[in-house]
Design a protein around this motif. Sequence first.
Motif: not given
Lengths: 467, 467
Positions: A187, A190-191, A196, A198, A246-247, A250-252, B183-188, B191, B250-252
């Motif tokens: 995570v 990726s940030l 990512s 992925t 979207r998910t 969002g996971r980039r 679109e919120p960044n789920l990665v951030a 984290l 790793g992806r938590r």
Amino acid sequence: MTSQQQTTTQFSRIQLIQYQLLKHFPVLDVTGAPAAAHWQSKVAVLLGSQRAGRGGHELVNRRALGQTRAMKPVSGKAPSFTKKSPESTLAMKPVSRYAQVLMVVMAAFQRSHGGNSVRCPSPFRNNREVGPMPQRGETTIQDIADHAHVSKSTVSRVLNRSSRVNEDKRAAVLEAMKTLGFEPNLVARSLAGGRSMTLGVLTQNIGSPFYDALSQGVIRGLAGTGYSPLFVDGQWQQSTEAESIRTLIGRRVDGLLLIGGDVPVEDLNDLRERIPTIVVAREIKGWENHCIHVDNVQAGYDATRHLIDFGHRRIALLRGIKEHPDAIHRFEGYVKALEEAGIKFDPELVFQGDFSGQSGVMAVNSLVAKGTHFTAIFAANDMVAFGARLALSRHGLRVPEDVSLVGFDDQAEAAFATPPLTTIKQPAVEMGTAAARAIVNLIHDQPYELACLPVELMKRESVARLR
Amino acid sequence: MTSQQQTTTQFSRIQLIQYQLLKHFPVLDVTGAPAAAHWQSKVAVLLGSQRAGRGGHELVNRRALGQTRAMKPVSGKAPSFTKKSPESTLAMKPVSRYAQVLMVVMAAFQRSHGGNSVRCPSPFRNNREVGPMPQRGETTIQDIADHAHVSKSTVSRVLNRSSRVNEDKRAAVLEAMKTLGFEPNLVARSLAGGRSMTLGVLTQNIGSPFYDALSQGVIRGLAGTGYSPLFVDGQWQQSTEAESIRTLIGRRVDGLLLIGGDVPVEDLNDLRERIPTIVVAREIKGWENHCIHVDNVQAGYDATRHLIDFGHRRIALLRGIKEHPDAIHRFEGYVKALEEAGIKFDPELVFQGDFSGQSGVMAVNSLVAKGTHFTAIFAANDMVAFGARLALSRHGLRVPEDVSLVGFDDQAEAAFATPPLTTIKQPAVEMGTAAARAIVNLIHDQPYELACLPVELMKRESVARLR
DNA sequence: CTGTTAGCGCATTCAT
DNA sequence: ATGAATGCGCTAACAG
């Protein structure tokens, strides 16, 4: 038994406290079990420098312990220090996040035990040697760096092989990673890295043979590329698909692989501007090099033609869902083959339905009930063919002696049906693989080809020459 | 057509430059198309304050433009500023990352056009009103905050409903999010928040009916919980599984759902200490409330018993892979039923194989070739049953008149086989759902129950009374 | 070759 | 109720 068991680990919490205190604050004598309040203030002193302006309260947020419920602030006793405070500056040392955890744990422990004095039974009490600890999955590169006496950057370099590192340090880092059981946080990676590694894969109805074969192909195509797939199920519903996409965004994810699906073309066009996208098993105008699919018209033609070659002229078509593009294309192929052979198209022979077995049963029942004459059936997919085959046998019609049958997809069961089903094989795995390779190249801005793969007629035993 | 097409968006690069310059540096007159070099130095001045000690070179890393190839440094003309430099301090303003992008784009554009003077055709030229821009998927809460004239914190609060926000500001934020297409960044988020709201699901061989049904159940069980599943395929190989689990950790992911699989129990025990884990369709000692599975012994018993009740005493068992626990348990049930009925166990009637159709074919062929007497077959799964059924018909043996047949799994095709296959139905979807709910509760430390679900014998037409 | 520095985008805490 | 400040764990540019 309830989930309370879950938090029971090999070590009790208080043991963990001791371990960590020993490790990070050897200066504190905790093995003698001083008053918990005492620990608190001591640790607070050490932590004072950690987070200026926060006072001593609530030094830890809930995630520190991996808990989701908020911790109540410690009673407020812990003194507040700012960065300038000489005491804290004096005491400053590389304080790991563990220290924060400890304080909370101690407070919690103290509360739950009512008293303010604690005596701790401990495997560590008589052992000041602090060895490796069972992992809680929280080791960071900073820990590694400390352990190996290098900087974070060097650890990062070793991890990513991004530049040369002295062989000694390299070894030390590797060693530290091994003893501490380091697992990089993808995570964070990726940030920080902006990618990512992925790929999002939107599939449809996990459990349907064709789409699953495609997924398998994707997995295969991605092997060794460094990218890992992330599957979401769109369930053939626009809303679910949109939500899933979207998910993924969002996971980039670095790229998108859309397998089938109903997403409107406009949305797809928007999508493509944001993120490398390839569509599989769906034909979209203007996406020439961004979608891979088989020629369903040709497939419909091939199947029908095969039956015609065997002398059939009354061929029932059990097409799938009305609006489904695949169904439409196969229908076109069917019509084309009939026309070419000079056979008049008869709407009586065409049935709408879905792609289920029941749909095949119903079509045949209806055909027989209406007394429509037919000698062959071309089914929307294998499952429909199985349904049709069952219904035929219920009516005393044999396959292939009385009625010939052709399916579509060549799912695993087709070869073991009785009789083995003649069917159109879609190169699903190959398509998945090709798509996976293509998306990787697309991401890297490398050229690639996305060919329209040929279908193959698997001739087995469900088709016989018309006598 | 190659992938070059991909980068073509609605706006040309130079238009993007202008747009961004207008938006972030209204003080610069760029609409008149001054020399690119001029822009560069101007922007460089503004950027000087951005990152002390970096000089003017390579101000941007490659991710800025979403590219993966390194940008060559700008020719070195751009002057270097440090934080102390009065000019840069003067010019300081909230410089967005776009600004960095711009410089690189400009440089690239300049290079590719050879000259150092550029005239830009632009939809923005005559329009100083800078409206919303087509999204590049890079909007952040900071952008929203700027647009709504509030702080990041407030935006975050609105996003998570984590505390009251003035209705006006709330509306403004919502409005901004809509117009900017946030679109919120789920990665951030993962984290920062320490939790990812994601569950890792390790499944086996995407495409095999039973495991896919489980996956579907998981999806269903997770609906509305806020968690989304992340599927990885273990392929029934220990190495792949281990690798996949590492990726998930790793992806938590907040929890782990392991469907089947071969992971050694010790590893599983380690795993459970790090992360909430539930195992599905696999029985593990000591994991009483952490695994859900059917009673395979009972299932084997039921199937065998059913055949015995119909008068069969020579029942062939086509068991699956030798070491597979399910196969072993079902075998035990088979033996138990035989014993109970006083039927002598005959090893001649037991075949090892895998879970493929071919395995069923081979078993029957062998049975017939050896002339072993049998009147019924209990197959490891439906696929094996299909294979067996085909082989039987090849040998002129009818189902169920000559040989009765029972399968396992009740996959969709079973009901449409000819004849419809009597089989053991595992409550796969229900198990998946239960597991999903359980893991969510486990994560939240809530109590839950994980019952051992009953199997059901689906009586259809492949079993007949022995005459 | 290695340490230092500055974020990535967000949640959260403290102070106001 | 809101803004400022901090850091989650890591990468990458820069300055030795």
